[in-house]
Motif scaffolding. Structure first.
Motif, PDB file in Angstrom:
ATOM      1  N   LEU A  23       0.798  -1.223   0.000  1.00 45.47           N
ATOM      2  CA  LEU A  23       0.000   0.000   0.000  1.00 45.47           C
ATOM      3  C   LEU A  23       0.833   1.277   0.000  1.00 45.47           C
ATOM      4  CD1 LEU A  23      -2.639   1.587   0.134  1.00 45.47           C
ATOM      5  CD2 LEU A  23      -2.667   1.165   2.615  1.00 45.47           C
ATOM      6  N   ASP A  24       1.750   1.414   0.934  1.00 43.78           N
ATOM      7  CA  ASP A  24       2.526   2.660   1.019  1.00 43.78           C
ATOM      8  C   ASP A  24       3.358   2.891  -0.237  1.00 43.78           C
ATOM      9  OD1 ASP A  24       1.507   3.395   3.490  1.00 43.78           O
ATOM     10  OD2 ASP A  24       3.128   2.411   4.600  1.00 43.78           O
ATOM     11  N   ALA A  25       3.996   1.848  -0.741  1.00 39.97           N
ATOM     12  CA  ALA A  25       4.824   1.994  -1.939  1.00 39.97           C
ATOM     13  C   ALA A  25       3.979   2.399  -3.138  1.00 39.97           C
ATOM     14  CB  ALA A  25       5.580   0.694  -2.216  1.00 39.97           C
ATOM     15  N   VAL A  26       2.816   1.767  -3.311  1.00 40.89           N
ATOM     16  CA  VAL A  26       1.925   2.080  -4.433  1.00 40.89           C
ATOM     17  C   VAL A  26       1.442   3.530  -4.328  1.00 40.89           C
ATOM     18  CG1 VAL A  26      -0.379   1.580  -5.375  1.00 40.89           C
ATOM     19  CG2 VAL A  26       1.229  -0.292  -4.921  1.00 40.89           C
ATOM     20  N   ALA A  27       0.989   3.924  -3.152  1.00 45.24           N
ATOM     21  CA  ALA A  27       0.492   5.299  -2.964  1.00 45.24           C
ATOM     22  C   ALA A  27       1.599   6.328  -3.209  1.00 45.24           C
ATOM     23  CB  ALA A  27      -0.093   5.462  -1.563  1.00 45.24           C
ATOM     24  N   ASN A  28       2.808   6.029  -2.786  1.00 40.63           N
ATOM     25  CA  ASN A  28       3.925   6.955  -2.993  1.00 40.63           C
ATOM     26  C   ASN A  28       4.288   7.093  -4.464  1.00 40.63           C
ATOM     27  OD1 ASN A  28       4.121   7.480  -0.244  1.00 40.63           O
ATOM     28  ND2 ASN A  28       5.721   5.960   0.098  1.00 40.63           N
ATOM     29  N   VAL A  29       4.301   5.985  -5.201  1.00 37.24           N
ATOM     30  CA  VAL A  29       4.613   6.046  -6.633  1.00 37.24           C
ATOM     31  C   VAL A  29       3.518   6.824  -7.366  1.00 37.24           C
ATOM     32  CG1 VAL A  29       4.862   4.683  -8.749  1.00 37.24           C
ATOM     33  CG2 VAL A  29       6.100   4.015  -6.672  1.00 37.24           C
ATOM     34  N   GLU A  30       2.270   6.563  -7.041  1.00 37.62           N
ATOM     35  CA  GLU A  30       1.156   7.288  -7.670  1.00 37.62           C
ATOM     36  C   GLU A  30       1.288   8.791  -7.447  1.00 37.62           C
ATOM     37  OE1 GLU A  30      -3.116   7.479  -9.201  1.00 37.62           O
ATOM     38  OE2 GLU A  30      -1.454   6.092  -9.477  1.00 37.62           O
TER      39      GLU A  30
ATOM     40  N   PRO B 168      -0.545  14.416 -10.951  1.00 35.05           N
ATOM     41  CA  PRO B 168      -0.888  15.601 -10.173  1.00 35.05           C
ATOM     42  C   PRO B 168      -1.980  15.250  -9.155  1.00 35.05           C
ATOM     43  CG  PRO B 168      -1.533  15.880 -12.490  1.00 35.05           C
ATOM     44  CD  PRO B 168      -0.863  14.549 -12.367  1.00 35.05           C
ATOM     45  N   PRO B 169      -2.065  16.003  -8.058  1.00 32.80           N
ATOM     46  CA  PRO B 169      -3.035  15.679  -7.002  1.00 32.80           C
ATOM     47  C   PRO B 169      -4.478  15.502  -7.492  1.00 32.80           C
ATOM     48  CG  PRO B 169      -1.525  17.362  -6.235  1.00 32.80           C
ATOM     49  CD  PRO B 169      -1.224  17.135  -7.698  1.00 32.80           C
ATOM     50  N   ALA B 170      -4.909  16.277  -8.470  1.00 35.37           N
ATOM     51  CA  ALA B 170      -6.292  16.173  -8.955  1.00 35.37           C
ATOM     52  C   ALA B 170      -6.553  14.852  -9.681  1.00 35.37           C
ATOM     53  CB  ALA B 170      -6.612  17.338  -9.887  1.00 35.37           C
ATOM     54  N   GLU B 171      -5.506  14.189 -10.135  1.00 41.56           N
ATOM     55  CA  GLU B 171      -5.650  12.934 -10.886  1.00 41.56           C
ATOM     56  C   GLU B 171      -5.220  11.710 -10.091  1.00 41.56           C
ATOM     57  OE1 GLU B 171      -3.632  13.303 -14.684  1.00 41.56           O
ATOM     58  OE2 GLU B 171      -4.230  15.404 -14.792  1.00 41.56           O
ATOM     59  N   ALA B 172      -4.380  11.889  -9.094  1.00 43.07           N
ATOM     60  CA  ALA B 172      -3.824  10.758  -8.346  1.00 43.07           C
ATOM     61  C   ALA B 172      -4.869  10.127  -7.434  1.00 43.07           C
ATOM     62  CB  ALA B 172      -2.634  11.228  -7.513  1.00 43.07           C
ATOM     63  N   ALA B 173      -4.836   8.807  -7.368  1.00 42.29           N
ATOM     64  CA  ALA B 173      -5.674   8.092  -6.408  1.00 42.29           C
ATOM     65  C   ALA B 173      -5.095   8.293  -5.011  1.00 42.29           C
ATOM     66  CB  ALA B 173      -5.732   6.610  -6.745  1.00 42.29           C
TER      67      ALA B 173
ATOM     68  N   VAL C 125     -14.616  13.016 -16.480  1.00 39.57           N
ATOM     69  CA  VAL C 125     -14.260  14.373 -16.068  1.00 39.57           C
ATOM     70  C   VAL C 125     -13.180  14.306 -14.990  1.00 39.57           C
ATOM     71  CG1 VAL C 125     -16.495  15.376 -16.694  1.00 39.57           C
ATOM     72  CG2 VAL C 125     -16.163  14.454 -14.392  1.00 39.57           C
ATOM     73  N   HIS C 126     -12.578  13.141 -14.832  1.00 40.56           N
ATOM     74  CA  HIS C 126     -11.556  12.892 -13.812  1.00 40.56           C
ATOM     75  C   HIS C 126     -10.418  13.907 -13.907  1.00 40.56           C
ATOM     76  CE1 HIS C 126      -9.244  10.485 -10.994  1.00 40.56           C
ATOM     77  NE2 HIS C 126      -8.224  10.541 -11.813  1.00 40.56           N
ATOM     78  N   GLY C 127     -10.143  14.574 -12.826  1.00 35.13           N
ATOM     79  CA  GLY C 127      -9.038  15.515 -12.766  1.00 35.13           C
ATOM     80  C   GLY C 127      -9.231  16.769 -13.595  1.00 35.13           C
ATOM     81  N   GLY C 128     -10.417  16.922 -14.208  1.00 33.80           N
ATOM     82  CA  GLY C 128     -10.697  18.116 -14.992  1.00 33.80           C
ATOM     83  C   GLY C 128      -9.931  18.203 -16.301  1.00 33.80           C
TER      84      GLY C 128
END
Length: 160
Positions: free
Chosen positions: A11-18, A23-28, A147-150
Motif C-alpha cells: 500500500l505505502d509503496a503504491v500510494a507513494n509512486v502514484e 498531479p493531485p487532482a488525478e492521483a488516487a 471528467v476525472h481531474g478536470g
C-alpha cells in the motif's frame, strides 16, 4: 527487474509512486488504493528494482464495456469473472522512465488478461499518449465521458 501482483503490504509503496507520477487532482488516494488492494490486488502488476517499487499498472475487471469515473471510486464494482480488464493507471517513477518498464507491465497485463479469458482491455489516456498505447494494439474510441481531474481523456480499447 521483478514483476509480481500486489498485496495490502504494498500500500505505502503504491500510494507513494502514484503521488510521484500524477498531479493531485488525478492521483488516487492512499485510502482508495487500500480498498483496491483488498478487492483486486491480483490486478496490480508491480515492477521492482531490488526492493524498490519503480512502476505499476492497475485496474479491475468488469462486464461493463466502458471505463467510467465511478469505477475509480468503487472497488466493489470489480467482478473477477468480468469480460473487460480496465486499466486505471500506468505509473513509472521519473528516474526510471524511457527504459520500457511500463511497456513490459502493459504487455504482462495483456498476456495475463488473454490467459484469463477476457474479451479485452480498456483504458483512458490523455491525447499525448494515444500513439503510445496504439503500439500495443489499442484503438482510440474518441473522447470519453470522464471528467476525472478536470482534463480530457480518450478511451482506448484492445479487443482480443
Amino acid at each position: 527487474m521483478q514483476i509480481r501482483t500486489a498485496t495490502i503490504s504494498d500500500l505505502d509503496a503504491v500510494a507513494n509512486v502514484e503521488a510521484e507520477c500524477f498531479p493531485p487532482a488525478e492521483a488516487a488516494t492512499r485510502e482508495s488504493f487500500a480498498e483496491r488492494l483488498k478487492c483486486y490486488g491480483n490486478h496490480f502488476w508491480l515492477m521492482f528494482d531490488g526492493d524498490k517499487l519503480i512502476s505499476f499498472v492497475d485496474g479491475f475487471v468488469t462486464d461493463e464495456p466502458d471505463l467510467t469515473d465511478a469505477m475509480y471510486e468503487d472497488a466493489a464494482m470489480h467482478n473477477e469473472n468480468g469480460k473487460w480488464q480496465m486499466i486505471f493507471g500506468v505509473n513509472t517513477i521519473p528516474s526510471y522512465r524511457k527504459h520500457g518498464y511500463a511497456g513490459e507491465l502493459i504487455q504482462k497485463l495483456i498476456d495475463d488478461s488473454k490467459a484469463q479469458g477476457r474479451k479485452g482491455v480498456v483504458l483512458t489516456c490523455k491525447d499525448k499518449l494515444v500513439n503510445y498505447y496504439a503500439k500495443f494494439g489499442f484503438v482510440n474510441e474518441g473522447v470519453s465521458n470522464s471528467v476525472h481531474g478536470g482534463v480530457v481523456w480518450y478511451q482506448m480499447r484492445l479487443t482480443f
